[in-house]
Design a protein around this motif. Sequence first.
Motif, PDB file in Angstrom:
ATOM      1  N   LEU A   1       0.848  -1.195   0.000  1.00 40.13           N
ATOM      2  CA  LEU A   1       0.000   0.000   0.000  1.00 40.13           C
ATOM      3  C   LEU A   1       0.880   1.238   0.000  1.00 40.13           C
ATOM      4  O   LEU A   1       1.989   1.227   0.531  1.00 40.13           O
ATOM      5  CB  LEU A   1      -0.908   0.023   1.231  1.00 40.13           C
ATOM      6  CG  LEU A   1      -1.874  -1.139   1.447  1.00 40.13           C
ATOM      7  CD1 LEU A   1      -2.717  -0.879   2.686  1.00 40.13           C
ATOM      8  CD2 LEU A   1      -2.767  -1.352   0.224  1.00 40.13           C
ATOM      9  N   THR A   2       0.367   2.309  -0.576  1.00 33.59           N
ATOM     10  CA  THR A   2       1.050   3.585  -0.441  1.00 33.59           C
ATOM     11  C   THR A   2       0.872   4.081   0.985  1.00 33.59           C
ATOM     12  O   THR A   2       0.023   3.572   1.740  1.00 33.59           O
ATOM     13  CB  THR A   2       0.488   4.629  -1.415  1.00 33.59           C
ATOM     14  OG1 THR A   2      -0.874   4.937  -1.027  1.00 33.59           O
ATOM     15  CG2 THR A   2       0.507   4.116  -2.848  1.00 33.59           C
ATOM     16  N   ALA A   3       1.666   5.093   1.377  1.00 33.00           N
ATOM     17  CA  ALA A   3       1.552   5.638   2.733  1.00 33.00           C
ATOM     18  C   ALA A   3       0.148   6.166   2.993  1.00 33.00           C
ATOM     19  O   ALA A   3      -0.421   5.968   4.075  1.00 33.00           O
ATOM     20  CB  ALA A   3       2.584   6.743   2.935  1.00 33.00           C
ATOM     21  N   THR A   4      -0.443   6.819   1.992  1.00 29.07           N
ATOM     22  CA  THR A   4      -1.797   7.360   2.167  1.00 29.07           C
ATOM     23  C   THR A   4      -2.824   6.257   2.293  1.00 29.07           C
ATOM     24  O   THR A   4      -3.729   6.320   3.131  1.00 29.07           O
ATOM     25  CB  THR A   4      -2.156   8.280   0.990  1.00 29.07           C
ATOM     26  OG1 THR A   4      -1.237   9.379   0.946  1.00 29.07           O
ATOM     27  CG2 THR A   4      -3.571   8.837   1.150  1.00 29.07           C
TER      28      THR A   4
ATOM     29  N   LYS B   1      -8.894   2.511  -4.911  1.00 29.93           N
ATOM     30  CA  LYS B   1      -7.642   1.766  -5.071  1.00 29.93           C
ATOM     31  C   LYS B   1      -7.430   0.800  -3.910  1.00 29.93           C
ATOM     32  O   LYS B   1      -6.950  -0.326  -4.095  1.00 29.93           O
ATOM     33  CB  LYS B   1      -6.479   2.743  -5.170  1.00 29.93           C
ATOM     34  CG  LYS B   1      -6.496   3.590  -6.439  1.00 29.93           C
ATOM     35  CD  LYS B   1      -5.373   4.619  -6.426  1.00 29.93           C
ATOM     36  CE  LYS B   1      -5.430   5.499  -7.671  1.00 29.93           C
ATOM     37  NZ  LYS B   1      -4.382   6.562  -7.644  1.00 29.93           N
ATOM     38  N   LEU B   2      -7.797   1.234  -2.699  1.00 25.79           N
ATOM     39  CA  LEU B   2      -7.651   0.376  -1.529  1.00 25.79           C
ATOM     40  C   LEU B   2      -8.548  -0.852  -1.637  1.00 25.79           C
ATOM     41  O   LEU B   2      -8.120  -1.982  -1.370  1.00 25.79           O
ATOM     42  CB  LEU B   2      -7.982   1.183  -0.269  1.00 25.79           C
ATOM     43  CG  LEU B   2      -7.771   0.503   1.085  1.00 25.79           C
ATOM     44  CD1 LEU B   2      -6.310   0.130   1.280  1.00 25.79           C
ATOM     45  CD2 LEU B   2      -8.233   1.430   2.208  1.00 25.79           C
ATOM     46  N   ARG B   3      -9.776  -0.645  -2.047  1.00 28.50           N
ATOM     47  CA  ARG B   3     -10.698  -1.767  -2.215  1.00 28.50           C
ATOM     48  C   ARG B   3     -10.162  -2.760  -3.240  1.00 28.50           C
ATOM     49  O   ARG B   3     -10.239  -3.981  -3.052  1.00 28.50           O
ATOM     50  CB  ARG B   3     -12.061  -1.251  -2.663  1.00 28.50           C
ATOM     51  CG  ARG B   3     -12.920  -0.659  -1.552  1.00 28.50           C
ATOM     52  CD  ARG B   3     -14.143  -0.007  -2.137  1.00 28.50           C
ATOM     53  NE  ARG B   3     -15.144   0.336  -1.121  1.00 28.50           N
ATOM     54  CZ  ARG B   3     -16.077   1.251  -1.300  1.00 28.50           C
ATOM     55  NH1 ARG B   3     -16.135   1.935  -2.441  1.00 28.50           N
ATOM     56  NH2 ARG B   3     -16.943   1.512  -0.345  1.00 28.50           N
ATOM     57  N   LEU B   4      -9.608  -2.243  -4.331  1.00 28.88           N
ATOM     58  CA  LEU B   4      -9.085  -3.110  -5.378  1.00 28.88           C
ATOM     59  C   LEU B   4      -7.940  -3.970  -4.852  1.00 28.88           C
ATOM     60  O   LEU B   4      -7.901  -5.192  -5.093  1.00 28.88           O
ATOM     61  CB  LEU B   4      -8.620  -2.262  -6.564  1.00 28.88           C
ATOM     62  CG  LEU B   4      -8.072  -3.034  -7.776  1.00 28.88           C
ATOM     63  CD1 LEU B   4      -9.161  -3.917  -8.379  1.00 28.88           C
ATOM     64  CD2 LEU B   4      -7.535  -2.053  -8.824  1.00 28.88           C
ATOM     65  N   LYS B   5      -7.022  -3.369  -4.125  1.00 28.89           N
ATOM     66  CA  LYS B   5      -5.861  -4.103  -3.614  1.00 28.89           C
ATOM     67  C   LYS B   5      -6.261  -5.149  -2.578  1.00 28.89           C
ATOM     68  O   LYS B   5      -5.634  -6.204  -2.472  1.00 28.89           O
ATOM     69  CB  LYS B   5      -4.851  -3.130  -3.015  1.00 28.89           C
ATOM     70  CG  LYS B   5      -4.137  -2.259  -4.047  1.00 28.89           C
ATOM     71  CD  LYS B   5      -3.083  -1.364  -3.400  1.00 28.89           C
ATOM     72  CE  LYS B   5      -2.343  -0.548  -4.444  1.00 28.89           C
ATOM     73  NZ  LYS B   5      -1.277   0.302  -3.838  1.00 28.89           N
ATOM     74  N   LEU B   6      -7.310  -4.845  -1.791  1.00 30.04           N
ATOM     75  CA  LEU B   6      -7.711  -5.750  -0.716  1.00 30.04           C
ATOM     76  C   LEU B   6      -8.834  -6.704  -1.132  1.00 30.04           C
ATOM     77  O   LEU B   6      -9.313  -7.484  -0.311  1.00 30.04           O
ATOM     78  CB  LEU B   6      -8.160  -4.941   0.509  1.00 30.04           C
ATOM     79  CG  LEU B   6      -7.097  -4.022   1.109  1.00 30.04           C
ATOM     80  CD1 LEU B   6      -7.657  -3.295   2.320  1.00 30.04           C
ATOM     81  CD2 LEU B   6      -5.847  -4.806   1.501  1.00 30.04           C
TER      82      LEU B   6
END
Length: 222
Positions: free
Chosen positions: A150-153, A196-201
């Motif tokens: 994940l990115t820092a944000t 983007k977070l949902r996609l990665k997780l």
Amino acid sequence: MRILVIDDDEELCCDIKQVLGENGHVAECVHDGASGVHFAGVADFDLVILDLSLPDKDGLEVCRTLRRQGLNIPVLMLTGRKEIDDRVTGLNSGADDYLGKPFEYKELLARIQALNRRLTGNRSPEIAVGDVSVDTTCHQVNLNGREIALTATEYRILEYFITNPNKLITRLEMEDRIRGTDCNYESNVIDSHIAKLRLKLAWDARTGPLQTVRGEGYRLRS
């Protein structure tokens, strides 16, 4: 963590802010005691880093004022004074820890982590949401045992949700938490990070744990 830095050394503040940002925190800086008292009282911070020597009032007075106002936020006091009595006075004024100047940033980060552990009590540093586990000590995120980058944000967003389960979090609140009140950015930036977070997780936008509350914000169902 969202951290308020109260120190009149602007160069040091910039360095601290950069180091904290690189390690998953958000820092906001003020350079006098009166501003520090004001911002600590009106904004939501997890920790205060407070210099003992300030131009208008010293850190001891600032710390006493925060405690009189009922603010139990952890305070890490910075001091160039070496005498034991000065350190004891700082702790007796309501500070939770102290760090002598000059200091190594790795020690500053360790002190912050220690204060955070005290704040969270016996809560495990690893938090699971379905197939996703988050180690809040080393900022590692795993999906079904596989580490996710994940990115820092993105990490800040995820950590705030998992430490506030089932709470409605508005976009404005999330913007303040991840970037600070001194930043200007497009209104849809949070929605973009969430997507983007949902996609990665592998969290479905409709059926996954991170739900959109239309017109209000988001909620992570535990």
